[in-house]
Each structure stands twice: as structure tokens, then as C-alpha cells.
Design a protein around this motif. Structure first.
Motif, PDB file in Angstrom:
ATOM      1  N   ILE A   2       0.803  -1.225   0.000  1.00 48.82           N
ATOM      2  CA  ILE A   2       0.000   0.000   0.000  1.00 48.82           C
ATOM      3  C   ILE A   2       0.836   1.275   0.000  1.00 48.82           C
ATOM      4  CG2 ILE A   2      -1.912  -1.155   1.186  1.00 48.82           C
ATOM      5  CD1 ILE A   2      -1.145   0.471   3.711  1.00 48.82           C
ATOM      6  N   VAL A   3       2.055   1.236   0.508  1.00 43.90           N
ATOM      7  CA  VAL A   3       2.830   2.457   0.737  1.00 43.90           C
ATOM      8  C   VAL A   3       3.166   3.174  -0.570  1.00 43.90           C
ATOM      9  CG1 VAL A   3       5.000   3.391   1.649  1.00 43.90           C
ATOM     10  CG2 VAL A   3       3.758   1.632   2.926  1.00 43.90           C
ATOM     11  N   GLY A   4       3.504   2.416  -1.606  1.00 43.24           N
ATOM     12  CA  GLY A   4       3.837   3.025  -2.892  1.00 43.24           C
ATOM     13  C   GLY A   4       2.689   3.812  -3.480  1.00 43.24           C
ATOM     14  N   GLY A   5       1.481   3.267  -3.356  1.00 50.28           N
ATOM     15  CA  GLY A   5       0.310   3.960  -3.873  1.00 50.28           C
ATOM     16  C   GLY A   5      -0.060   5.171  -3.042  1.00 50.28           C
ATOM     17  N   LEU A  36       3.078  -4.327  13.949  1.00 49.32           N
ATOM     18  CA  LEU A  36       2.722  -4.114  12.550  1.00 49.32           C
ATOM     19  C   LEU A  36       3.332  -5.238  11.728  1.00 49.32           C
ATOM     20  CD1 LEU A  36       1.884  -2.619   9.958  1.00 49.32           C
ATOM     21  CD2 LEU A  36       3.974  -1.244  10.190  1.00 49.32           C
ATOM     22  N   LEU A  37       2.502  -5.935  10.976  1.00 48.73           N
ATOM     23  CA  LEU A  37       2.961  -6.952  10.039  1.00 48.73           C
ATOM     24  C   LEU A  37       2.859  -6.351   8.644  1.00 48.73           C
ATOM     25  CD1 LEU A  37       1.025 -10.067  11.443  1.00 48.73           C
ATOM     26  CD2 LEU A  37       3.016  -8.893  12.381  1.00 48.73           C
ATOM     27  N   PHE A  38       3.959  -6.287   7.932  1.00 51.09           N
ATOM     28  CA  PHE A  38       3.949  -5.609   6.646  1.00 51.09           C
ATOM     29  C   PHE A  38       4.623  -6.427   5.550  1.00 51.09           C
ATOM     30  CE2 PHE A  38       7.776  -4.232   8.888  1.00 51.09           C
ATOM     31  CZ  PHE A  38       8.772  -4.257   7.919  1.00 51.09           C
ATOM     32  N   ALA A  39       4.089  -6.259   4.343  1.00 51.32           N
ATOM     33  CA  ALA A  39       4.690  -6.810   3.128  1.00 51.32           C
ATOM     34  C   ALA A  39       4.513  -5.729   2.066  1.00 51.32           C
ATOM     35  CB  ALA A  39       4.008  -8.107   2.710  1.00 51.32           C
ATOM     36  N   GLU A  40       5.614  -5.186   1.588  1.00 53.65           N
ATOM     37  CA  GLU A  40       5.527  -3.997   0.729  1.00 53.65           C
ATOM     38  C   GLU A  40       6.449  -4.110  -0.484  1.00 53.65           C
ATOM     39  OE1 GLU A  40       4.280  -0.694  -0.843  1.00 53.65           O
ATOM     40  OE2 GLU A  40       3.420  -1.458   1.032  1.00 53.65           O
ATOM     41  N   ASN A  41       6.002  -3.503  -1.586  1.00 56.10           N
ATOM     42  CA  ASN A  41       6.838  -3.428  -2.780  1.00 56.10           C
ATOM     43  C   ASN A  41       8.043  -2.521  -2.546  1.00 56.10           C
ATOM     44  OD1 ASN A  41       5.507  -4.757  -5.254  1.00 56.10           O
ATOM     45  ND2 ASN A  41       3.809  -3.676  -4.282  1.00 56.10           N
ATOM     46  N   LEU A  42       9.180  -2.954  -3.042  1.00 56.14           N
ATOM     47  CA  LEU A  42      10.378  -2.125  -3.050  1.00 56.14           C
ATOM     48  C   LEU A  42      10.666  -1.631  -4.465  1.00 56.14           C
ATOM     49  CD1 LEU A  42      12.755  -4.214  -0.761  1.00 56.14           C
ATOM     50  CD2 LEU A  42      11.686  -2.022  -0.192  1.00 56.14           C
ATOM     51  N   GLU A  43      11.392  -0.544  -4.550  1.00 58.84           N
ATOM     52  CA  GLU A  43      11.761   0.011  -5.854  1.00 58.84           C
ATOM     53  C   GLU A  43      12.593  -0.977  -6.660  1.00 58.84           C
ATOM     54  OE1 GLU A  43      13.120   4.380  -6.987  1.00 58.84           O
ATOM     55  OE2 GLU A  43      14.750   3.226  -6.076  1.00 58.84           O
ATOM     56  N   LYS A  51       1.381   2.388 -12.652  1.00 59.71           N
ATOM     57  CA  LYS A  51       2.110   3.607 -12.976  1.00 59.71           C
ATOM     58  C   LYS A  51       1.913   4.664 -11.883  1.00 59.71           C
ATOM     59  CE  LYS A  51       1.869   2.885 -17.967  1.00 59.71           C
ATOM     60  NZ  LYS A  51       1.363   1.519 -17.853  1.00 59.71           N
ATOM     61  N   GLY A  52       2.957   5.460 -11.675  1.00 58.74           N
ATOM     62  CA  GLY A  52       2.860   6.594 -10.773  1.00 58.74           C
ATOM     63  C   GLY A  52       3.132   6.298  -9.312  1.00 58.74           C
ATOM     64  N   TRP A  53       3.415   5.034  -8.972  1.00 60.72           N
ATOM     65  CA  TRP A  53       3.684   4.707  -7.571  1.00 60.72           C
ATOM     66  C   TRP A  53       5.048   5.242  -7.155  1.00 60.72           C
ATOM     67  CZ3 TRP A  53       1.889  -0.167  -4.666  1.00 60.72           C
ATOM     68  CH2 TRP A  53       0.493  -0.300  -4.783  1.00 60.72           C
ATOM     69  N   ASN A  54       5.139   5.616  -5.898  1.00 59.50           N
ATOM     70  CA  ASN A  54       6.394   6.073  -5.309  1.00 59.50           C
ATOM     71  C   ASN A  54       6.905   4.936  -4.420  1.00 59.50           C
ATOM     72  OD1 ASN A  54       8.493   7.409  -4.090  1.00 59.50           O
ATOM     73  ND2 ASN A  54       7.276   9.079  -3.270  1.00 59.50           N
ATOM     74  N   TYR A  55       7.618   4.019  -5.021  1.00 60.84           N
ATOM     75  CA  TYR A  55       7.996   2.788  -4.330  1.00 60.84           C
ATOM     76  C   TYR A  55       8.992   3.050  -3.201  1.00 60.84           C
ATOM     77  CZ  TYR A  55       5.668   0.099  -7.963  1.00 60.84           C
ATOM     78  OH  TYR A  55       4.729  -0.420  -8.807  1.00 60.84           O
ATOM     79  N   LEU A  56       8.813   2.317  -2.122  1.00 59.83           N
ATOM     80  CA  LEU A  56       9.747   2.349  -1.005  1.00 59.83           C
ATOM     81  C   LEU A  56      11.093   1.806  -1.473  1.00 59.83           C
ATOM     82  CD1 LEU A  56       9.845   2.820   2.161  1.00 59.83           C
ATOM     83  CD2 LEU A  56       9.412   0.365   2.361  1.00 59.83           C
ATOM     84  N   THR A  57      12.167   2.477  -1.111  1.00 63.84           N
ATOM     85  CA  THR A  57      13.503   1.975  -1.432  1.00 63.84           C
ATOM     86  C   THR A  57      14.069   1.226  -0.230  1.00 63.84           C
ATOM     87  OG1 THR A  57      14.746   3.902  -0.645  1.00 63.84           O
ATOM     88  CG2 THR A  57      13.871   4.002  -2.900  1.00 63.84           C
ATOM     89  N   PHE A  58      15.020   0.367  -0.495  1.00 60.26           N
ATOM     90  CA  PHE A  58      15.643  -0.400   0.579  1.00 60.26           C
ATOM     91  C   PHE A  58      16.291   0.537   1.605  1.00 60.26           C
ATOM     92  CE2 PHE A  58      19.175  -2.740   2.501  1.00 60.26           C
ATOM     93  CZ  PHE A  58      18.518  -3.865   2.972  1.00 60.26           C
ATOM     94  N   ASP A  59      16.909   1.622   1.129  1.00 58.53           N
ATOM     95  CA  ASP A  59      17.597   2.546   2.025  1.00 58.53           C
ATOM     96  C   ASP A  59      16.649   3.376   2.886  1.00 58.53           C
ATOM     97  OD1 ASP A  59      20.087   1.717   1.147  1.00 58.53           O
ATOM     98  OD2 ASP A  59      20.190   3.225  -0.436  1.00 58.53           O
ATOM     99  N   GLU A  60      15.361   3.439   2.512  1.00 54.10           N
ATOM    100  CA  GLU A  60      14.386   4.205   3.284  1.00 54.10           C
ATOM    101  C   GLU A  60      13.783   3.422   4.444  1.00 54.10           C
ATOM    102  OE1 GLU A  60      12.035   7.271   0.399  1.00 54.10           O
ATOM    103  OE2 GLU A  60      11.746   5.136  -0.036  1.00 54.10           O
ATOM    104  N   ILE A  61      13.956   2.128   4.473  1.00 51.88           N
ATOM    105  CA  ILE A  61      13.232   1.286   5.424  1.00 51.88           C
ATOM    106  C   ILE A  61      13.465   1.731   6.864  1.00 51.88           C
ATOM    107  CG2 ILE A  61      12.998  -1.044   6.363  1.00 51.88           C
ATOM    108  CD1 ILE A  61      13.621  -2.101   3.533  1.00 51.88           C
ATOM    109  N   ASN A  62      14.712   1.837   7.273  1.00 50.83           N
ATOM    110  CA  ASN A  62      14.989   2.195   8.668  1.00 50.83           C
ATOM    111  C   ASN A  62      14.455   3.577   9.020  1.00 50.83           C
ATOM    112  OD1 ASN A  62      16.268  -0.248   9.203  1.00 50.83           O
ATOM    113  ND2 ASN A  62      18.279   0.528   8.622  1.00 50.83           N
ATOM    114  N   ASP A  63      14.468   4.488   8.066  1.00 52.32           N
ATOM    115  CA  ASP A  63      13.999   5.850   8.326  1.00 52.32           C
ATOM    116  C   ASP A  63      12.493   5.891   8.539  1.00 52.32           C
ATOM    117  OD1 ASP A  63      14.274   8.669   8.554  1.00 52.32           O
ATOM    118  OD2 ASP A  63      13.524   8.856   6.512  1.00 52.32           O
TER     119      ASP A  63
END
Length: 224
Positions: free
Chosen positions: A107-110, A136-143, A158-170
């Protein structure tokens, strides 16, 4: 768990995304706890189904309410006494210190497609809604890789702002504990579920050789 049940829970790219179930079972212990749970961005209600089948009560939500298929699937497994439905915005959750478990899948990318800040905002709203010690149990798309970006631009969402691996901890910085794994590389490239299953099995075989930053799914548990 039978394959048909897993299919109804996961719905798409089943081999790769179903690994979330095993990870959560090993790391969250939600079976027969009678927890109060919230699913965000439920669409067809697969995560609500999994939690209800494990003996929990679930508020199944999406921005405009879950799809009709969610009701149908829950009735199929006679889970409706444990599930209620509502429309809910994940960036503005009207609960505080209320849920034992919050769960979401992809959901986060959308949500952050028009606003980068919605990544952290969503995770912070979930943190607020959880009881102290809640999970929180999560399963999310990565960039993932440049190849994934090209394929999504031409064939995918199209248009999703995908979570990057480097953003996870932040984005999870408000939580006391976060642990996760990454999975999947080829599976999302399949044009039908047979192809995705075939490619997902290749992903499983080659997982050891693929860098975490190159995989397109992150699965984890975050504790308040």
C-alpha cells in the motif's frame, strides 16, 4: 495451509508474496490470541482472512471500503463473524493505542504516489493506532532495480512512489523494534499467474545470490 487458501489470502505472485505468511507465523505469534486487528488497504481482504482464520478479530478497511470480493471470500471460509468493514485513510487513522496488530500488503507506494512524506506519515499513523507492544505486520513493494522501474513504467502500476531499501529504517524510526527480509526478483515479470509461479520458484532458488537492494518485496514485523 492448503494452496487454495493461500491463493485467496495472497491473490497475486503467490510464490513470492506468500513467504510473508511463513515469516509472520515465525516472528509474530498471532494464532489463537483473539487479538484486535486492523487491515489497511485490504482490497480483497486477504490479510483479514488470514488473521481471522488464526482466531483474531479484524477491522478490514480500504480508502473507500473493501471490494465486494472481500465479503465473498470471507463468507467462503465462514470468517464473517470475526470481521467488520469500514472505509479508512491510512494517513489519518482514527484510533489511538487500540490495536494489537495492524497488517498491510502493498500500500505504501500507492499512498505516497503524490506525496513522498506519506510514507513516514502512514507508518507513524499505524504506530499511533497500535497498543504499546503492538505489532505491525507488513509486506511492501520495493523500488528494486532499474529493470524493475522500466517494466513497471511500461507494464505495471504507474505513478507509484515505491519504497527503497535505504528508506526502510527511516520510515520505521518511530518503532522500538523492526526486523525484515527481502524476497523476489523475477516473479513480478510474469504476465500471468502460471508464469509468476514459475519465476517465483526461480527466485527461491537464486535468493542467496541476489542482493537485498535488488529484490522487490520487503516483509517484516515492527513493534511499538
Amino acid at each position: 495451509m492448503e494452496r487454495e487458501v493461500i491463493k485467496d489470502i495472497v491473490a497475486w505472485d503467490i510464490v513470492n508474496w506468500s513467504s510473508a505468511i511463513k515469516y509472520w507465523e515465525d516472528n509474530a505469534q498471532v494464532t489463537n490470541k483473539n487479538y484486535e486487528c486492523l487491515e489497511l488497504g485490504s482490497s480483497k481482504g486477504g490479510m483479514s482472512l488470514w488473521l481471522a482464520l488464526n482466531g483474531n478479530n479484524v477491522l478490514c478497511t480500504d480508502l473507500n471500503g473493501p471490494e465486494a470480493d472481500a465479503h465473498r471470500i470471507h463468507e467462503k471460509y465462514r470468517c464473517t463473524p470475526r470481521i467488520t468493514y469500514a472505509a479508512m485513510d491510512a494517513t489519518n487513522i482514527p484510533y489511538e493505542n487500540h490495536f494489537d496488530v495492524v497488517i498491510f500488503k502493498s500500500i505504501v507506494g500507492g499512498i505516497s504516489s503524490g506525496n513522498q512524506q506519506n510514507k513516514a506519515k502512514t507508518l507513524n499513523e499505524i504506530h499511533k493506532a497500535l497498543k504499546p507492544g503492538g505489532k505491525l505486520l507488513f509486506a511492501e513493494n520495493l523500488e528494486a532495480t532499474f529493470l524493475h522501474k522500466i517494466l513497471r513504467r511500461n507494464f505495471g502500476t504507474k505513478g507509484w512512489n515505491y519504497l527503497t531499501f535505504d528508506e526502510i529504517n527511516d520510515v520505521f524510526s518511530s518503532y522500538n523494534k523492526v526486523h525484515y527480509k527481502t524476497t523476489g526478483f523475477f516473479g513480478c515479470m510474469g504476465r500471468n499467474e502460471w508464469q509468476r509461479n514459475f519465476l517465483g520458484n526461480i527466485d527461491n532458488m537464486l535468493s542467496w545470490a541476489i542482493p537485498n537492494k535488488s529484490k522487490y518485496i520487503v516483509i517484516g514485523v515492527a513493534e511499538k
